[in-house]
Scaffold this active site. Structure first.
Site, PDB file in Angstrom:
ATOM      1  CG  HIS A 220      41.906  42.460  37.643  1.00  0.00           C
ATOM      2  ND1 HIS A 220      41.206  42.566  36.456  1.00  0.00           N
ATOM      3  CD2 HIS A 220      40.969  42.469  38.628  1.00  0.00           C
ATOM      4  CE1 HIS A 220      39.918  42.619  36.704  1.00  0.00           C
ATOM      5  NE2 HIS A 220      39.741  42.566  38.014  1.00  0.00           N
TER       6      HIS A 220
ATOM      7  CG  ASP B  25      33.424  35.298  33.761  1.00  0.00           C
ATOM      8  OD1 ASP B  25      33.039  35.265  34.938  1.00  0.00           O
ATOM      9  OD2 ASP B  25      33.667  36.352  33.153  1.00  0.00           O
TER      10      ASP B  25
ATOM     11  NE  ARG C  94      28.644  36.865  39.718  1.00  0.00           N
ATOM     12  CZ  ARG C  94      29.841  37.455  39.607  1.00  0.00           C
ATOM     13  NH1 ARG C  94      30.641  37.122  38.596  1.00  0.00           N
ATOM     14  NH2 ARG C  94      30.219  38.363  40.461  1.00  0.00           N
TER      15      ARG C  94
ATOM     16  CE  LYS D  23      36.663  37.932  33.456  1.00  0.00           C
ATOM     17  NZ  LYS D  23      35.619  38.975  33.431  1.00  0.00           N
TER      18      LYS D  23
ATOM     19  CB  SER E   6      34.074  36.442  37.531  1.00  0.00           C
ATOM     20  OG  SER E   6      33.963  37.272  36.396  1.00  0.00           O
TER      21      SER E   6
END
Length: 432
Positions: A82, A161, A168, A187, A183
């Site tokens: 990620h 989320d 947000r 996931k 967040s």
């Protein structure tokens, strides 16, 4: 249990219990907690932070709010990567193919771009016919067979989320480490992978501008991952200037393929080999970093990584002929050169503003839902530390319009040419 009491508790800097966090997330998902109370708690978290235990509890509850993929039918250690996002960051595309070519399953669930950061899914969709939305069963079968698939998250993964992120965004609580970390990790944990390498960007074009903030975020992400039983580590990498030489969806696919053909830019290659080597180590295919790096280099030399990419494109409905003919992808009709106004060395090349310039051309989204022009973008001819002569082209702007003075002006304002210049380091820290 009352939401107002939970808000009061966090506002006064106290630690929330697991039951209080569960009550909050359940209420967000079923709609029993109004947006104004959710927003109030988000702002309290923004100012008062959360303990490691709270962060893990919040992440796990957000993950449990939806479906968790079961990848047990895929043999081997499943490893994902990620990135916190940047300009010219097409790393996932060649990286996933290289790691898969080593024999490690890479079930990658990626996102779309917003603002000056590009999204992996958007880049892949510049390949005609490529489908980023496929069924869960098709995703699992493809990873089992080809060792690789890159898709978008389904609405069933961490629905809490999605609702919290929307608030947000409009309450200016995006840049909160516990909220960012929960967040991302909710996931990633829900995606069912066994191990995760996180590329945390730092610098002008990153979400976290300072090395201290980037380090704190990296530590939070790794702590949550390990707390959830996942193998997890982070690499903090530079985003003061764009990564690679090409910015824009088609252009970044071209550069990704170039790298798999052994022709990519050195900064992009260096980051991919670092991230990929740690993925190979977590996947149990090598005993040390240097062996892992050499294994990845061989996947380029042998064309195995390129073959993996070709197989993925074909499996997901894309036109694999683009690998040998880039013209099959969308391209802008105009190529406009941006000449240097004086001679010297490039001392500044602001990644965020260069990314915004590409967005202004149509290559990015100012808000979710905006359509993209896949063919536009910016091709850099000079990077920080490079010498340039007055009148020499700094970059080529790929545009659908010849009249882009506003874009040129923005770029000029964010490039500095000096007598001396420092080349930023690519890797700052490794967090394990």
């Amino acid at each position: 249990m009352r939401m107002v009491d939970i808000i009061d508790k966090k506002r006064n800097g106290k630690e929330l219990t697991d039951d209080e966090i569960n009550f909050f997330i359940d209420g967000v998902v079923n709609g029993s907690i109004p947006d104004y109370q959710t927003s109030a708690l988000l702002m309290s978290i923004y100012f008062r932070d959360m303990s490691d235990h709270e962060r893990t509890a919040l992440t796990m509850k957000m993950m449990q709010s939806g479906e968790r993929l079961d990848l047990s039918d895929i043999p081997g250690i499943k490893v994902d990567k990620h990135s916190t996002g940047g300009v010219g960051d097409k790393v996932s595309i060649p990286l996933a193919a290289m790691v898969a070519a080593v024999g490690i399953p890479v079930p990658m669930i990626s996102g779309r771009g917003l603002g000056h950061t590009g999204g992996t899914l958007d880049k892949l969709e510049s390949i005609p016919g490529f489908k980023v939305e496929i069924s869960k069963d098709a995703f699992i079968k493809q990873v089992a067979k080809e060792k690789l698939a890159i898709i978008g998250a389904t609405g069933d993964i961490a629905p809490a989320d999605k609702k919290i992120y929307a608030l947000r965004d409009v309450t200016d609580t995006v840049d909160s480490i516990p909220l960012i970390a929960s967040s991302i990790m909710s996931k990633k944990i829900a995606s069912g992978t066994d191990a995760l390498v996180i590329d945390v960007k730092t610098g002008a074009g990153a979400f976290m501008k300072t090395l201290e903030d980037s380090t704190n975020l990296a530590k939070a992400l790794v702590a949550i991952g390990k707390g959830a039983g996942m193998q997890c580590m982070a690499v903090i990498s530079d985003m003061n200037q764009p990564l690679g030489n090409k910015i824009g969806n088609t252009l970044e696919i071209e550069e990704s393929i170039d790298l798999l053909k052994g022709k990519g830019p050195e900064d992009l290659k260096a980051l991919i080999l670092t991230l990929g080597s740690y993925m190979v180590l977590l996947g149990g295919k090598a005993n040390n970093f240097e062996d892992a790096k050499r294994m990845l280099e061989k996947t380029i030399e042998s064309s195995e990584a390129l073959d993996r990419f070709r197989a993925m494109v074909d499996s997901q409905g894309g036109d694999a002929r683009v690998i040998d003919n880039y013209r099959l992808m969308p391209h802008a009709p105009f190529r406009l050169e941006l000449p240097a106004k004086k001679s010297g060395k490039i001392s500044k090349l602001s990644a965020d503003e260069i990314g915004i310039a590409s967005m202004m051309l149509g290559g990015g989204r100012q808000k979710a839902g905006d359509s993209l022009d896949y063919g536009v973008g910016i091709e850099l001819h000079k990077k920080m530390g490079d010498t340039v002569q007055k009148g020499e082209s700094l970059m080529t702007i790929h545009s659908n319009n010849e009249h882009i003075e506003e874009v040129k002006q923005l770029i000029y304002q964010n490039i500095e040419i000096s007598a001396e210049a420092k080349i930023p380091k690519m890797i700052y820290k490794i967090i394990k």
